[in-house]
Each structure stands twice: as C-alpha cells, then as structure tokens.
Design a protein around this motif. Structure first.
Motif, PDB file in Angstrom:
ATOM      1  N   UNK A 264       5.455   0.677  -6.176  1.00 42.93           N
ATOM      2  CA  UNK A 264       6.558   1.469  -6.505  1.00 42.93           C
ATOM      3  C   UNK A 264       6.266   2.318  -6.792  1.00 42.93           C
ATOM      4  N   UNK A 265       5.294   3.188  -6.683  1.00 39.17           N
ATOM      5  CA  UNK A 265       5.224   4.716  -7.554  1.00 39.17           C
ATOM      6  C   UNK A 265       5.541   5.700  -5.534  1.00 39.17           C
ATOM      7  N   UNK A 266       5.137   4.262  -4.199  1.00 42.63           N
ATOM      8  CA  UNK A 266       5.068   4.596  -2.729  1.00 42.63           C
ATOM      9  C   UNK A 266       7.000   4.890  -2.548  1.00 42.63           C
ATOM     10  N   UNK A 267       7.855   3.744  -4.028  1.00 39.37           N
ATOM     11  CA  UNK A 267       9.341   4.607  -3.486  1.00 39.37           C
ATOM     12  C   UNK A 267       9.400   5.549  -3.824  1.00 39.37           C
ATOM     13  N   UNK A 272       4.101  12.317  -1.845  1.00 37.05           N
ATOM     14  CA  UNK A 272       3.508  13.285  -0.921  1.00 37.05           C
ATOM     15  C   UNK A 272       2.663  11.969   0.233  1.00 37.05           C
ATOM     16  N   UNK A 273       2.982  12.653   2.215  1.00 37.34           N
ATOM     17  CA  UNK A 273       2.352  11.133   2.630  1.00 37.34           C
ATOM     18  C   UNK A 273       0.541  10.829   2.385  1.00 37.34           C
ATOM     19  N   UNK A 274      -0.273  11.939   1.949  1.00 37.38           N
ATOM     20  CA  UNK A 274      -1.669  12.088   1.614  1.00 37.38           C
ATOM     21  C   UNK A 274      -2.004  10.732   0.668  1.00 37.38           C
ATOM     22  N   UNK A 275      -0.804  10.851  -0.686  1.00 37.11           N
ATOM     23  CA  UNK A 275      -1.467  10.186  -1.995  1.00 37.11           C
ATOM     24  C   UNK A 275      -0.259   8.823  -1.755  1.00 37.11           C
ATOM     25  N   UNK A 276       0.453   8.623  -0.715  1.00 40.98           N
ATOM     26  CA  UNK A 276       0.737   6.953  -0.471  1.00 40.98           C
ATOM     27  C   UNK A 276      -0.254   6.147   0.706  1.00 40.98           C
ATOM     28  N   UNK A 277      -0.952   7.052   1.731  1.00 43.54           N
ATOM     29  CA  UNK A 277      -2.206   6.879   2.362  1.00 43.54           C
ATOM     30  C   UNK A 277      -3.231   5.703   1.412  1.00 43.54           C
ATOM     31  N   UNK A 278      -3.659   6.638   0.091  1.00 46.06           N
ATOM     32  CA  UNK A 278      -4.353   6.117  -0.406  1.00 46.06           C
ATOM     33  C   UNK A 278      -3.676   5.505  -1.132  1.00 46.06           C
ATOM     34  N   UNK A 279      -2.676   5.509  -1.961  1.00 46.55           N
ATOM     35  CA  UNK A 279      -2.406   4.565  -2.948  1.00 46.55           C
ATOM     36  C   UNK A 279      -2.506   3.113  -1.857  1.00 46.55           C
ATOM     37  N   UNK A 436      -4.058   8.907 -13.382  1.00 49.35           N
ATOM     38  CA  UNK A 436      -2.695   8.447 -14.467  1.00 49.35           C
ATOM     39  C   UNK A 436      -1.717   9.353 -13.910  1.00 49.35           C
ATOM     40  N   UNK A 437      -2.360  10.600 -13.309  1.00 50.84           N
ATOM     41  CA  UNK A 437      -1.163  11.686 -13.030  1.00 50.84           C
ATOM     42  C   UNK A 437      -0.867  11.694 -11.324  1.00 50.84           C
ATOM     43  N   UNK A 438      -0.142  11.662 -10.970  1.00 50.56           N
ATOM     44  CA  UNK A 438       0.317  11.633  -9.269  1.00 50.56           C
ATOM     45  C   UNK A 438       0.713  12.785  -8.923  1.00 50.56           C
ATOM     46  N   UNK A 439       1.287  12.875  -7.657  1.00 54.43           N
ATOM     47  CA  UNK A 439       1.091  14.344  -7.358  1.00 54.43           C
ATOM     48  C   UNK A 439       2.347  13.868  -7.468  1.00 54.43           C
ATOM     49  N   UNK A 440       3.498  13.973  -8.166  1.00 51.75           N
ATOM     50  CA  UNK A 440       5.156  13.834  -8.252  1.00 51.75           C
ATOM     51  C   UNK A 440       5.196  14.584  -9.546  1.00 51.75           C
ATOM     52  N   UNK A 441       6.492  15.693  -9.534  1.00 52.39           N
ATOM     53  CA  UNK A 441       5.710  16.104 -10.863  1.00 52.39           C
ATOM     54  C   UNK A 441       6.643  15.223 -12.258  1.00 52.39           C
TER      55      UNK A 441
END
Length: 482
Positions: A264-267, A272-279, A436-441
């Motif tokens: 769900x965080x991918x939406x 950030x693209x790097x975090x999306x790749x990791x997920x 548990x923390x994402x790079x999205x504020x």
C-alpha cells in the motif's frame, strides 16, 4: 489537536491507534472489513451456535508481550492457559506431549528427555531476554546478550541438517518438527528454527494461552481503550490507493500509519524510487488453507492425552512433516499434509453448543492456491482419530486464494505478512534501524511485515507508534503511555 489516521484494524493497527490516542492524538482508524480485528477476528462457525476464529486462535506470545503486559490485557480478557501446550499424535495410538512443565515433558520423552532439557531449559530460564531479543529490530544490541547468544546457537543447530541427531526418538523428533512447522517455511531452515524455538519456549514458560470466547476479545479490548481515549473507527473503508485519500481533509491529520501490506505504501504520491524498489523486493510466502468444523462431540483421538490439548500438530513423523513443508515450498501439497488443529472447546464451552465441539484447522499451501483442504485434513485427522469423519456436522473451507478477501494484508493467503526467512527477519521490509519509519513525511508501517514479524504481540504497532512519537519529540516509552 494533532491528528492521526491508521489504516487497518488488526492488532498492530489497534495498538498503534491506542498508543497515539493515549499520547494525545485524535485518531481515526479505517478498516476495509465490516468487522474490527484483522487477524484476531471471531465469527460464527459453520453452524449456528458455533464460534470460529478467522485467523489466529492461540496466542503464546501475547501473554509475554511487553506491550500487552503494559496494557494490562490480562485484566481485560480471560486467558485460558492449558496444562498441555501442544500435543502430537503418532500412529498406533501413541503421542508426544509438550506440557507447560518442562521437566514433565522431558520425562515423557524417555531417551530424548535430556536433549529436550538441554535445548529448552536455558531459553525458558531467560525467556524475558529471548522475548526482548526477538521482539524488536535485529539491528541493535540486545538487552540480554546471554539470552540472545543461547537463542542464536540453538537456532543455528536446529535450522541446519545438524537437526537430525539432536533428537533421536520418533516421538521427540516429531514433537519438535511439529512446532518448527508453524513457520510455513522449508525444513530445516533458520527462519523455521527461530519461530519454533520461540513458540516452544513459551510453551514451557507462560504456556499457550487463548482467550475465552475467541480471539475477537483482544480486538474488543483494544477498541474499547481507543474509544475511551477519543479515537474512532470506520469499517467498510477499503483504502486501495493512498493517492485516493483526501489529503486536504483535516481528519487525515499529521500521521498516517499503515497496518497493511507494505504494497500500500507503494501508492503514496511522494514515495522515493529507491524506497519503492526496496519494497518491491520484499517477498511474500506460502499460504494457509483453512477449514472450520462443527462436530457432534469431541474429536475421537486414539490417545487420550491428545484429547486434553487445545492445540494439536497433526503430521506424523518428522520425515513426513519435513516432506509436507518442503512440498509447499516447491509449490505443491503433500498427500499427508501437516495440519495445525485447535480444539478450543476442550476448555472453552462458549465455542459450541453443549456436548458439541468446534475445531479450527489449516494446512500450508502455495500462495494463491484454490485448494479446498477439507478432504486432506479429514483423512489426516481420521488417521489419528478414527471415527472423526462421522463426528462432522458441517464444515467451512477457505482456500488460500480466499484469504485476501477476508484480510487484504494476507497477500496470496500469506498469514505472516511476508516469508519468514532470516534475510527477511533483518530486512523487514527494508534494511534499517527503524524500519517502521518510511521516507514519506509522517508515514509509518505497523504490520507483521515489520519487526518483530508475525504473532499476536502488538509489538509492530507499538514500535511504529513509538517511532512516530519520538520523531514528534513526544514521550515514547511504555511507562509514559500505559
């Protein structure tokens, strides 16, 4: 007032919501289903008067969870703690039994008694340290290094082919294999060893408890505390895309906590693209195919001790259990599958009409499988409980492919929130000191896809809330809030 939105009302979502509400946030929970609880929901069984847990049924780690201890869950629900934590029937009317008493268990294993004591006594004696070590992100210094080392050494021993000589009798080897198989992972493997050793250690310490009336009691206690602290919940609100949230709505608030699959965080529009790749690299595991039975009486186990145990591992010998779990890892199902069975009516008369019994069962299956496991499970139970088939009044099957409809977090029917491998115990779902923390504020993850992983402990939700509170400069320790 600061506001927070929590998506998903599983135990971790509710724990995060309760923690934030106690810290002064105005919290709203959005739940896709019509009922609250996620993996700790209870529904009507296959027939009127029968009660069935939707996912988890027995909760060894909930009793020792630091979060639930601080929350005083034991004062809010009635735990049933059996003398037998789990039983394992064998052919010929024999059985191996794991009593809550370690010494009694070892005595019953004969030639394997000394090996069983050596395996579990050091873990049972330092269970608090083991719980601390396994209940947080692994990228840290444990509070009890001795407990961590002892646990790690035994995990290495039981997670490799060296497992074979450790327990030499059929009963001892099967009893251990049955508890390691909970992990729904290849056997032997480090992930299965870690999960099984933790569960078995609880079995000889706090016991394998379950709530009278059903797992829903856990969710109800958390929901009552949430509303008492000003929080609210809306059911039937399935958030499929974070971009669809009205970010201008003041109810969305300052924090967004996802008690969901990390997908769900991918939406999120700002990911950030790097975090999306990791997920996207995060892997989901095999699934569960579940069958609930309504019986006209107790399961007619050939061994009377098995009839006293609410939790039963049905799978035969260690070789059969290993073959079953490794078949699932290859994408198939064994003709003699490992069956996890829970007969709550043994000690809880609220689960079925008088004189009758409720039985909760599942087997492991490939992700997305459409297999109806009713006949496979019935044959395995008939093998160790002759006459079982004649006791069945009704049954209800939920294949792996149907689990995601019950709980969107169960991708492909994976009830663990992701494959439980050692790699994903460390990278869950990413490699970070605070995953548990994402790079999205203001966005945090709070599901079993974050440390410490599966199990009804509430700890992923607590860690997510604690991280958010720390980031906001607010008190963030358990004594501060509970």
């Amino acid at each position: 007032m600061a506001r927070a939105t929590v998506i998903g009302s599983g135990p971790n979502g509710l724990v995060a919501a309760v923690s934030l509400a106690r810290a002064g946030y105005a919290v709203e929970v959005l739940e896709a289903s019509d009922t609250v609880g996620g993996g700790v929901r209870t529904q009507l069984g296959p027939l009127p008067g029968f009660v069935a847990d939707v996912c988890s049924a027995v909760h060894p780690a909930a009793v020792t969870s630091p979060l639930f201890q601080a929350f005083r869950l034991a004062e809010k629900i009635e735990w049933i703690t059996p003398e037998i934590s789990y039983a394992h029937p064998l052919d010929g009317g024999r059985a191996a039994v794991a009593w809550r008493d370690l010494e009694r268990t070892a005595d019953g294993l004969g030639a394997d008694g000394a090996a069983w004591r050596a395996l579990f006594r050091p873990l049972v004696r330092r269970l608090d340290g083991v719980v601390d070590f396994t209940g947080d992100a692994l990228l840290r210094i444990p509070r009890d290094p001795i407990a961590a080392v002892r646990f790690g050494l035994r995990m290495l021993e039981q997670g490799t082919p060296l497992t074979r000589p450790t327990l030499r009798t059929e009963a001892g080897a099967a009893l251990l294999a049955g508890v390691l198989a909970h992990a729904n992972a290849p056997l032997p493997s480090l992930g299965a060893a870690a999960a099984g050793l933790l569960l078995a250690s609880h079995g000889h310490a706090a016991g394998w408890a379950y709530p009278r009336g059903g797992a829903q009691r856990i969710a109800d206690a958390l929901l009552a505390d949430l509303t008492a602290h000003g929080g609210s919940i809306r059911t039937g609100e399935h958030v499929r895309d974070l971009a669809d949230l009205d970010w201008g709505d003041p109810r969305r608030g300052d924090l967004l906590v996802l008690n969901s699959s990390p997908r769900l965080a991918l939406t999120h529009p700002d990911i950030p693209s790097r975090y999306a790749v990791a997920l996207r690299a995060y892997r989901y595991g095999a699934a569960a195919a579940k069958v609930d039975f309504a019986l006209d009486g107790p399961v007619p186990w050939a061994n009377p001790l098995v009839a006293q145990s609410p939790t039963v591992h049905v799978g035969g010998t260690r070789a059969e259990i290993w073959a079953s779990e490794n078949a699932v890892a290859r994408g198939t199902v064994s003709d003699r599958p490992y069956v996890l069975a829970v007969q709550p009516s043994v000690l809880d008369d609220s689960r079925a009409p008088a004189g009758q019994s409720a039985l909760w069962t599942y087997i492991h299956a490939p992700a997305g499988s459409e297999l109806d496991a009713t006949e496979l499970i019935t044959r395995q139970l008939e093998r160790f409980a002759p006459g079982f088939r004649d006791r069945v009044l009704a049954s209800r099957a939920v294949p792996a492919s149907g689990r995601e409809m019950l709980n969107p977090s169960e991708i492909g029917g994976d009830v663990f929130g992701g494959a439980f491998t050692m790699r994903q115990a460390v990278r869950r779902p990413v490699l970070a000191r605070a995953p548990w923390r994402t790079p999205m504020r203001g966005v945090y993850l709070a599901s079993a896809s974050t440390p410490p992983g599966p199990g009804v402990t509430g700890m992923p939700g607590w860690h997510a809330a604690r991280t958010a509170l720390r980031d906001a400069g607010l008190p963030h320790d358990l004594p501060d809030l509970f």
